[in-house]
Design an enzyme around this catalytic site. Structure first.
Site, PDB file in Angstrom:
ATOM      1  N   ASP A 269       0.857  -1.184   0.000  1.00  0.00           N
ATOM      2  CA  ASP A 269       0.000   0.000   0.000  1.00  0.00           C
ATOM      3  C   ASP A 269       0.891   1.231   0.000  1.00  0.00           C
ATOM      4  O   ASP A 269       1.968   1.239   0.598  1.00  0.00           O
ATOM      5  CB  ASP A 269      -0.968   0.001   1.183  1.00  0.00           C
ATOM      6  CG  ASP A 269      -0.292  -0.008   2.534  1.00  0.00           C
ATOM      7  OD1 ASP A 269      -0.030   1.085   3.075  1.00  0.00           O
ATOM      8  OD2 ASP A 269      -0.017  -1.101   3.066  1.00  0.00           O
TER       9      ASP A 269
ATOM     10  N   ASP B 178      -9.883   3.610   5.939  1.00  0.00           N
ATOM     11  CA  ASP B 178      -8.795   3.543   6.917  1.00  0.00           C
ATOM     12  C   ASP B 178      -9.239   4.213   8.209  1.00  0.00           C
ATOM     13  O   ASP B 178      -9.353   5.433   8.284  1.00  0.00           O
ATOM     14  CB  ASP B 178      -7.566   4.237   6.325  1.00  0.00           C
ATOM     15  CG  ASP B 178      -6.345   4.199   7.246  1.00  0.00           C
ATOM     16  OD1 ASP B 178      -6.464   3.721   8.393  1.00  0.00           O
ATOM     17  OD2 ASP B 178      -5.271   4.660   6.810  1.00  0.00           O
TER      18      ASP B 178
ATOM     19  N   GLU C 206      -8.090   4.649  11.978  1.00  0.00           N
ATOM     20  CA  GLU C 206      -7.010   4.470  12.945  1.00  0.00           C
ATOM     21  C   GLU C 206      -6.884   5.699  13.825  1.00  0.00           C
ATOM     22  O   GLU C 206      -7.706   6.611  13.768  1.00  0.00           O
ATOM     23  CB  GLU C 206      -5.696   4.147  12.233  1.00  0.00           C
ATOM     24  CG  GLU C 206      -5.222   5.182  11.203  1.00  0.00           C
ATOM     25  CD  GLU C 206      -3.951   4.728  10.503  1.00  0.00           C
ATOM     26  OE1 GLU C 206      -2.868   4.815  11.141  1.00  0.00           O
ATOM     27  OE2 GLU C 206      -4.024   4.279   9.330  1.00  0.00           O
TER      28      GLU C 206
END
Length: 286
Positions: free
Chosen positions: A85, A174, A176
């Protein structure tokens, strides 16, 4: 002639109007104070100030560390596919070098919040595809800056779409640690879960696909109360740097992608798809 006696319940109309005006003024002031319900419903955090430094795992490494033992050897998995990634911090990526080393898929950061697009996206997204890889895009979430629906829409409009060409993976969200402040973005567990539901529903309405979720078990426990709301639908992309995947967040019985290192060759972040290449193609095809 009527007489207004002491203690009489009657008051001139002008006095009642004045009292009502004062009460309305006080209410307006209260609704404008920090921390009140009215303000909380409309206030958003500023847009990200360093989105180029926010990539999948940037905050995982910061909060959870990267030293967790040696990287896994390919034979230890019954079937797997190597991937990477990337984001703008990788710049122009040497895709042919990665292909020759065995990398067969890539996730590329497309967007963050509703104000940032990766300036290297075209070279990374198209370059991986042109080399022969299966590719997908991901969105770095900032739930305190705008709604899930707004961010999903922005993502789809700026590279996060999907097509049934056999080589485009569903988009990934994503989730986080917050790079800009409170770990959980100042939201309750229920608030974060609802924000993600909003994002996923909007993405599916726009593309017809259920998106992948990238998150760590530790963050998930802390910020969602270890919610089980997504495990039956959204494939899990989990970061854990070392020799095993370890404990998964609640709701998932298995992972789909494992980010196992942030210091691999050429680009740093390397991943393993949990299955053979034909299963990766099946995920791309939907």
């Amino acid at each position: 002639m009527s007489v207004l006696r002491s203690g009489s319940p009657h008051r001139p109309a002008r006095s009642l109007t004045a009292v009502a005006g004062v009460l309305l003024a006080v209410l307006s002031l209260l609704l404008g104070l920090p921390g009140t319900a009215g303000a909380a419903a409309t206030r958003h955090a500023p847009e990200p100030s360093h989105p180029g430094q926010d990539w999948a795992g940037s905050q995982i490494a910061r909060h959870e560390g990267t030293a967790a033992g040696p990287a896994p050897a390919a034979p230890s998995l019954a079937a797997s596919v190597e991937g990477v990634d990337v984001s703008s911090h990788n710049g122009s990526v040497a895709w042919s070098t990665l292909w020759n080393s065995g990398v067969r898929f890539a996730y590329v950061k497309a967007t963050e919040s509703t104000s940032y697009t990766n300036p290297s996206f075209a070279q990374q997204y198209n370059g991986s595809y042109n080399t022969g890889m299966i590719r997908g895009a991901y969105h770095f979430a900032t739930p305190d800056t705008s709604s899930g629906a707004a961010q999903a829409t922005y993502f789809v409009n700026h590279g996060g779409g999907w097509s049934r060409d056999g080589r485009t993976l569903p988009g990934a969200l994503d989730m986080e640690y917050n790079p800009y402040g409170a770990t959980c973005y100042g939201l309750s567990a229920a608030g974060l879960v609802n924000w993600m539901k909003d994002w996923f529903a909007t993405y599916k309405a726009r593309t017809g696909r259920d998106a992948v979720i990238y998150t760590s078990t530790s963050w998930w426990k802390q910020c969602t109360g270890n919610s089980t709301a997504f495990g039956a639908v959204n494939p899990l992309w989990i970061p854990r740097y070392g020799s095993s995947v370890g404990e998964l967040p609640a709701g998932w019985g298995f992972h789909t992608v494992w980010q196992y290192t942030s210091s691999g060759p050429t680009v740093g972040d390397h991943n393993r798809f949990n299955g053979a290449l034909d299963r990766l193609r099946a995920l791309a095809n939907g």
